[in-house]
Design an enzyme around this catalytic site. Structure first.
Site, PDB file in Angstrom:
ATOM      1  N   ASN A  85      13.075 -40.799  52.574  1.00 25.84           N
ATOM      2  CA  ASN A  85      11.613 -40.713  52.465  1.00 25.84           C
ATOM      3  C   ASN A  85      10.929 -41.545  53.543  1.00 25.84           C
ATOM      4  O   ASN A  85       9.945 -41.120  54.156  1.00 25.84           O
ATOM      5  CB  ASN A  85      11.158 -41.211  51.094  1.00 25.84           C
ATOM      6  CG  ASN A  85      11.475 -40.257  49.960  1.00 25.84           C
ATOM      7  OD1 ASN A  85      11.833 -39.109  50.187  1.00 25.84           O
ATOM      8  ND2 ASN A  85      11.349 -40.732  48.739  1.00 25.84           N
ATOM      9  N   ARG A  96       8.938 -22.383  51.632  1.00 21.47           N
ATOM     10  CA  ARG A  96      10.283 -22.925  51.861  1.00 21.47           C
ATOM     11  C   ARG A  96      11.272 -22.088  51.055  1.00 21.47           C
ATOM     12  O   ARG A  96      11.147 -21.965  49.841  1.00 21.47           O
ATOM     13  CB  ARG A  96      10.389 -24.387  51.418  1.00 21.47           C
ATOM     14  CG  ARG A  96       9.464 -25.349  52.150  1.00 21.47           C
ATOM     15  CD  ARG A  96       9.763 -26.801  51.763  1.00 21.47           C
ATOM     16  NE  ARG A  96       8.704 -27.709  52.160  1.00 21.47           N
ATOM     17  CZ  ARG A  96       8.570 -28.255  53.364  1.00 21.47           C
ATOM     18  NH1 ARG A  96       9.467 -27.959  54.305  1.00 21.47           N
ATOM     19  NH2 ARG A  96       7.579 -29.079  53.636  1.00 21.47           N
ATOM     20  N   HIS A 152       0.023 -22.327  51.603  1.00 23.45           N
ATOM     21  CA  HIS A 152       0.892 -23.119  50.746  1.00 23.45           C
ATOM     22  C   HIS A 152       0.994 -22.521  49.343  1.00 23.45           C
ATOM     23  O   HIS A 152       1.737 -23.018  48.498  1.00 23.45           O
ATOM     24  CB  HIS A 152       0.354 -24.557  50.684  1.00 23.45           C
ATOM     25  CG  HIS A 152       1.244 -25.539  50.001  1.00 23.45           C
ATOM     26  ND1 HIS A 152       0.950 -26.071  48.766  1.00 23.45           N
ATOM     27  CD2 HIS A 152       2.419 -26.091  50.374  1.00 23.45           C
ATOM     28  CE1 HIS A 152       1.900 -26.921  48.409  1.00 23.45           C
ATOM     29  NE2 HIS A 152       2.817 -26.940  49.365  1.00 23.45           N
ATOM     30  N   TYR A 181      13.525 -29.989  41.204  1.00 23.22           N
ATOM     31  CA  TYR A 181      12.103 -30.305  41.038  1.00 23.22           C
ATOM     32  C   TYR A 181      11.605 -29.716  39.722  1.00 23.22           C
ATOM     33  O   TYR A 181      12.008 -28.619  39.336  1.00 23.22           O
ATOM     34  CB  TYR A 181      11.251 -29.692  42.159  1.00 23.22           C
ATOM     35  CG  TYR A 181      11.531 -30.165  43.561  1.00 23.22           C
ATOM     36  CD1 TYR A 181      12.521 -31.110  43.849  1.00 23.22           C
ATOM     37  CD2 TYR A 181      10.801 -29.647  44.624  1.00 23.22           C
ATOM     38  CE1 TYR A 181      12.766 -31.520  45.144  1.00 23.22           C
ATOM     39  CE2 TYR A 181      11.034 -30.055  45.932  1.00 23.22           C
ATOM     40  CZ  TYR A 181      12.024 -30.985  46.186  1.00 23.22           C
ATOM     41  OH  TYR A 181      12.259 -31.380  47.476  1.00 23.22           O
TER      42      TYR A 181
END
Length: 717
Positions: free
Chosen positions: A52, A379, A439, A472
């Site tokens: 990160n 993605r 997005h 996720y």
């Protein structure tokens, strides 16, 4: 109170975006210090922290570095800090985390030692380890090395971002600096060998540094070190590149080459350098002295991801217990199109499998009534089954439109490759808009049934990526609501024209129909509260820094509206500040899965609105991206969404509460209070299959309070 709202809010009410993100990454790091987390997982959490941090320096510090050169006086709208002040604060805060990093590594190293695994420190290497390491160096490493001499006759080489180099400073008769530099990142990061039934792990960069003198037999090394640099990766696409006659894929490939050569924003060293070497590196690398960071632990911590799989330790308690996603409905045993036409469907990843949605795409590819599939892609996974389903549909004569965003940071090359694959299969691929990243997670299946056009629409909070759907937490809503389908069709129509939709019927769609919808919904809660009712705002997003929203939340808190913010990462508003945010709370959950779903809840009882979608509340989401949100209308699906927020509300294991000073603490827990980890609870909650009629399962005690919450009696913290 109304008079107070006419004045500017104090800067002390807000937190700088970058410093807030660093506080989030600190919470990630603290997972590596939690004894309740299995050992290998703690090693991975520390690796995630450093991964990160790499990206943060590449993108955020890179962007601030550019800003300091181009517009030095520009300030953060929340705290009034300019770019140089923000960078200085970042460097100071990152340095303050170093003792935590070293402590975590030290504890992990000691516990591995107790299990018979030694992470070898070459500065304290014993004779046997030295002999084995030297043999490995001479036979396996040395033939692959390309050492360079750097002096007045030999230029300083280009150093690749995130790669390690062993540097040697040679003795010289004059003041001229002469260095040796050898790259090592092309080699295996470490090697493992056994001595007396103990596993030894030796890092390759350490070995090369230890035996560096063998590389330079004609020189005397007076100082040696390991160097790793991080380069700015904040490239942007000029609006002019979107002209219709420009090969945008080719432009992106050129920009990726450019990224690899952008300026250095950070240098890491394995040990403190002499002042002479420090000054020389600052000059050669073009950075200030405080951008050189010294670490007592491995500079490239990515080994934390792979090492557990390369050790001969079979104990199951060293990793998280495997949790398999449930299959809530099996479309191999029923008609997916028919089922989704008759029932709204909500999938909750990773607790539930993505397979039903993938099966729906394959069913659409085969269904003779389906005329088109339109989808926005950001993605994709490697070997994506979603991409395969889209290709199958195109090959069967369906119109398949893919809005593929090439500017998904660090996935640009993957998306370029997928663009070629999809086009070869017959899909129509467009690359988004010049001014806005697309997005949104939106898929529209259009059918012609008995001469009538009907739609199935999917709206998600996460990417169409099978891999991240296992890591996720995200939501996927599938609905046959025709108003939703018409809005989705308008959104895709606008994108095909290089535009953004100006108005919608029911969906929220950034950049034109998102922020105003959020502000309007909060205004309604303020009006309800002032009229004697009970206003409520519950928001779960990854990040919040949008000033318009934060100012409206302050107004709502002052009006008496209860506000619960569940924000994993960046949160730029301070809760519990007297006179401003007394009724606003902020909670972050950091657990084995990355919290990623976006949920908005406004009001209570019959008037309650629940939305899920793709956008956070960062300025980029509200102003510079195409995002899509949909209302959740089915009572049983609304109950499931509310249960997610309630699980967060009751989490006393992985939750962190933000204090008025911007710091975070674990919520207090009484001695007799049972531990509740929200993600583990939700794994069990979502384990049951759908019923045929689409009603929620009887989860026993787990459904307690759902009707109360739908009726307006939400549990307060």
């Amino acid at each position: 109170m109304d008079d107070m709202m006419g004045t500017a809010l104090p800067k002390s009410l807000f937190v700088n975006r970058e410093l807030s993100w660093l506080e989030f990454n600190k919470r990630v790091l603290l997972e590596s210090l939690d004894d309740a987390v299995p050992l290998f997982e703690r090693l991975k959490f520390e690796a995630i922290y450093f991964s990160n941090l790499d990206e943060f320096f590449m993108v955020r510090v890179g962007s601030l570095t550019d800003q300091s050169l181009l517009d030095a006086q520009k300030t953060d709208d929340k705290t009034g800090m300019n770019a140089d002040e923000q960078i200085a604060a970042i460097i100071e805060k990152v340095a303050s985390f170093a003792p935590l990093c070293e402590s975590a590594y030290g504890v992990i190293r000691q516990q591995l030692k107790e299990l018979g695994v030694d992470l070898v420190d070459v500065h304290r290497i014993n004779q046997v380890e030295e002999l084995i390491a030297q043999k490995y160096f001479l036979e396996d490493i040395l033939p692959l090395l390309s050492p360079q001499i750097i002096d007045r006759h030999h230029p300083f080489p280009f150093l690749k971002s995130k790669e390690q180099y062993v540097i040697s400073l040679f003795a010289a008769k004059d003041e001229v600096i002469k260095l040796g530099i050898v790259p090592v990142s092309h080699l295996p990061q470490y090697f493992v060998f056994s001595v007396d039934n103990r596993q030894k792990v030796v890092f390759t960069a350490d070995i090369v540094c230890h035996f560096a003198q063998k590389l330079y037999s004609k020189y005397e090394i007076v100082e040696k070190n390991i160097l790793r640099v991080t380069r700015n990766a904040d490239i942007s696409v000029n609006e002019g590149l979107f002209d219709y006659d420009v090969d945008f894929r080719g432009i992106m490939q050129e920009l990726l080459k450019k990224r690899r050569r952008l300026s250095i924003v950070r240098a890491q060293l394995a040990q403190a350098p002499s002042e002479r070497l420090r000054r020389h590196l600052c000059k050669r690398l073009g950075i200030a002295s405080d951008h050189i960071m010294v670490s007592g632990i491995p500079l490239d911590f990515s080994f934390g991801f792979s090492l557990p799989g390369n050790l001969n330790l079979s104990r199951k308690d060293l990793s998280f217990r495997e949790l398999r996603p449930s299959l809530p409905i099996d479309f191999s045993k029923r008609d997916a199109i028919k089922y989704c036409t008759e029932h709204d469907v909500l999938l909750s990843y990773p607790f539930q499998s993505m397979k039903p949605f993938i099966d729906l795409l394959y069913a659409a590819a085969e269904d003779p009534t389906v005329v088109s599939i339109k989808i926005s892609l950001y993605r994709l996974a490697n070997r994506s089954r979603i991409a395969s389903a889209l290709c199958a549909a195109a090959e069967r004569g369906k119109e398949v439109l893919c809005v593929l965003e090439l500017r998904a940071r660090f996935d640009e090359q993957s998306n370029i490759d997928y663009a070629k694959l999809l086009e070869d299969a017959g899909c129509t691929v467009i690359y988004g808009l010049s001014d806005y990243k697309v997005h949104a997670k939106l898929c529209l299946i259009t059918r012609k049934v008995h001469g009538k056009i009907v739609h199935l629409t999917q709206i998600g909070t996460g990417n169409y990526n099978e891999k991240t759907a296992e890591l996720y937490t995200d939501l996927c809503l599938i609905t046959s609501d025709e108003t939703v389908g018409q809005d989705a069709n308008d959104i895709f129509g606008a994108l095909c024209m290089g535009e953004t939709v100006e108005r919608t019927r029911t969906l929220w769609a950034a950049p034109n129909c998102y922020l105003d919808k959020v502000l309007c919904a909060i205004d309604e809660e303020i009006a309800i509260q002032k009229a004697g009712g009970e206003g409520y705002v519950g928001i779960k997003v990854n990040s919040l820094n949008c000033m318009e929203v934060m100012e409206k939340l302050v107004e709502a808190s002052r009006a008496g509206v209860q506000i619960e913010l569940f924000i994993r990462g960046i949160c730029c508003i301070r809760p519990g500040v007297e006179g401003y945010t007394d009724l606003l709370t902020v909670r972050s959950v950091v657990g084995r899965y990355l919290e990623h779903s976006r949920i908005f809840v406004f009001g209570r009882g019959s008037r309650q609105q629940i939305y899920i979608g793709s956008g956070d509340l960062l300025n980029r989401n509200t102003h510079r991206r195409v995002e899509v949100f949909a209302g959740v209308r089915s009572p049983d699906l609304r109950a499931r969404v509310l249960e997610i927020l309630d699980a967060f509300r009751r989490d006393n294991v992985k939750a962190w509460d933000m204090l008025p000073d911007g710091s975070y603490v674990k919520p207090p827990r009484t001695g007799d209070e049972a531990a509740l980890e929200s993600q583990i609870y939700l794994q069990e909650y979502f384990a049951a299959p759908f019923e045929e009629e689409g009603q929620p399962q009887a989860f026993g005690g787990r459904l307690r309070g759902l009707l109360d919450r739908l009726g307006g009696r939400a549990r307060k913290r």
